[in-house]
Design an enzyme around this catalytic site. Structure first.
Site, PDB file in Angstrom:
ATOM      1  N   ARG A 155       0.835  -1.193   0.000  1.00 44.50           N
ATOM      2  CA  ARG A 155       0.000   0.000   0.000  1.00 44.50           C
ATOM      3  C   ARG A 155       0.875   1.251   0.000  1.00 44.50           C
ATOM      4  NH1 ARG A 155      -2.021  -3.545   3.992  1.00 44.50           N
ATOM      5  NH2 ARG A 155      -4.121  -4.364   3.567  1.00 44.50           N
ATOM      6  N   LYS A 179      -1.629  -2.625   8.022  1.00 43.35           N
ATOM      7  CA  LYS A 179      -2.729  -2.141   8.842  1.00 43.35           C
ATOM      8  C   LYS A 179      -2.685  -2.784  10.222  1.00 43.35           C
ATOM      9  CE  LYS A 179      -6.020  -0.908   5.198  1.00 43.35           C
ATOM     10  NZ  LYS A 179      -7.392  -1.121   4.663  1.00 43.35           N
ATOM     11  N   HIS A 249      -2.685   2.747  -5.827  1.00 47.73           N
ATOM     12  CA  HIS A 249      -3.463   1.544  -5.546  1.00 47.73           C
ATOM     13  C   HIS A 249      -3.750   0.747  -6.814  1.00 47.73           C
ATOM     14  CE1 HIS A 249      -5.066  -0.140  -1.856  1.00 47.73           C
ATOM     15  NE2 HIS A 249      -6.079  -0.636  -2.524  1.00 47.73           N
ATOM     16  N   ARG A 252      -1.113  -1.742  -7.007  1.00 47.83           N
ATOM     17  CA  ARG A 252      -1.369  -2.843  -6.067  1.00 47.83           C
ATOM     18  C   ARG A 252      -2.371  -3.827  -6.685  1.00 47.83           C
ATOM     19  NH1 ARG A 252      -1.531  -4.350  -0.507  1.00 47.83           N
ATOM     20  NH2 ARG A 252      -3.601  -4.869   0.293  1.00 47.83           N
ATOM     21  N   HIS A 275      -3.943  -8.902   3.511  1.00 50.10           N
ATOM     22  CA  HIS A 275      -5.377  -8.892   3.792  1.00 50.10           C
ATOM     23  C   HIS A 275      -5.676  -9.688   5.061  1.00 50.10           C
ATOM     24  CE1 HIS A 275      -6.667  -7.951  -0.639  1.00 50.10           C
ATOM     25  NE2 HIS A 275      -6.388  -6.870   0.064  1.00 50.10           N
ATOM     26  N   TYR A 284     -10.255 -10.117  -6.863  1.00 53.82           N
ATOM     27  CA  TYR A 284      -9.369 -10.196  -8.028  1.00 53.82           C
ATOM     28  C   TYR A 284      -9.721 -11.359  -8.946  1.00 53.82           C
ATOM     29  CZ  TYR A 284      -6.701  -6.789  -5.426  1.00 53.82           C
ATOM     30  OH  TYR A 284      -6.342  -5.655  -4.745  1.00 53.82           O
TER      31      TYR A 284
END
Length: 303
Positions: A155, A179, A249, A252, A275, A284
């Site tokens: 990211r 994150k 992004h 990504r 994730h 995806y």
């Protein structure tokens, strides 16, 4: 007082990222402003809400309606409602309130959209074109930004947080802080390893007085910032794409889609992207299915 306690809770106990904490703070500040002046009067009337227990489902529902009337995107409205659910859940756990007024709020339906990507082969050709990127510090840095985003799938915030010490060239890996402050290790390819070594050497030779240990820096040696990365990515992607969305992004998304099209399994892609669950990665597969459909239509005589 209660809001401050909640912010401290998500910052230090839940260890949310600085970006997430800022977003929660902004959402709650906006909601409190609405509570104290629901009609948007000028000047604002004397506040009627003095304690969280006075806040009802109707207050939250009215704010939600106001946001929708202001043409706010459903995704943004849902995020603000999620903030309120989290906040009131915290207050419930703390014994400040007896019921969660946000628990009955239903999320808005979000139209499904496929991740925007650029063509991987065209992106690779651009990166291999010696005429696109100069060989000085700025040119190597710009190329490194594109290579890192496309080659690792990290990211934007993760890229900005990478320090030189996080890069392990002998092992061929880079450590990123994702994150909720979760660390993960991402492998890097040989070309990216060589580019990293070249860039780090050039960076040292700049002899910046304020040289940052952060990997990506400005032309003056200070830490890079989001707007700078956006401009660099948009500049180079304009060489190969006419689509309006040319953000970090997108690279990504392109990383994940390329891996999937080349046969990588979803669980591996999930780990590389950082994730929390597989459902976030499964989007995806839709791009991959659409690609197969287009190939079928072109190649099959009965299509």
């Amino acid at each position: 007082m209660f809001l401050e306690r909640f912010i401290q809770y998500i910052k230090y106990e839940k260890r949310y990222s600085a970006h997430t904490v800022t977003a929660y703070q902004a959402d709650l500040d906006q909601f409190m402003l609405f509570l104290n002046n629901p009609e948007g009067e000028d000047p604002a009337p004397v506040p009627e809400i003095t304690h969280p227990s006075q806040i009802s489902y109707s207050h939250i529902r009215n704010w939600m309606v106001r946001l929708i009337d202001q043409k706010m995107l459903a995704r943004s409205v849902n995020r603000k409602m999620a903030t309120l659910r989290k906040y009131f859940k915290f207050l419930l756990q703390e014994g400040v309130i007896e019921t969660n007024p946000a628990s009955r709020i239903q999320s808005q339906k979000i139209p499904k959209s496929l991740p925007v990507v650029v063509e991987g082969d065209r992106l690779t050709q651009m990166l291999d074109n010696d005429e696109i990127f100069s060989t000085d510090f700025e040119g190597r840095r710009d190329k490194l930004i594109i290579e890192m985003l496309f080659g690792t799938g990290m990211r934007l915030a993760e890229l900005l947080g990478v320090k030189e010490q996080d890069v392990n060239l002998p092992e061929g890996v880079v450590k990123v802080l994702g994150k909720r402050n979760k660390e993960r290790i991402i492998p890097i390819n040989t070309e990216l390893k060589n580019l990293l070594k070249e860039y780090i050497d050039l960076k040292k030779n700049q002899n910046y007085d304020n040289n940052s240990f952060t990997l990506i820096v400005t032309n003056k040696g200070t830490k890079a910032y989001p707007a700078m990365i956006y401009l660099i990515v948009q500049k180079y992607l304009s060489n190969i794409s006419t689509q309006s969305k040319r953000s970090p992004h997108v690279l990504r998304h392109t990383f994940a889609t390329t891996l999937l099209n080349k046969g990588a399994d979803l669980n591996s892609i999930k780990e590389l992207l950082g994730h929390a669950n597989l459902s976030a990665t499964q989007i995806y597969t839709h791009n991959s299915v659409e690609r197969l459909k287009s190939i079928y239509k072109l190649a099959h005589p009965k299509a």
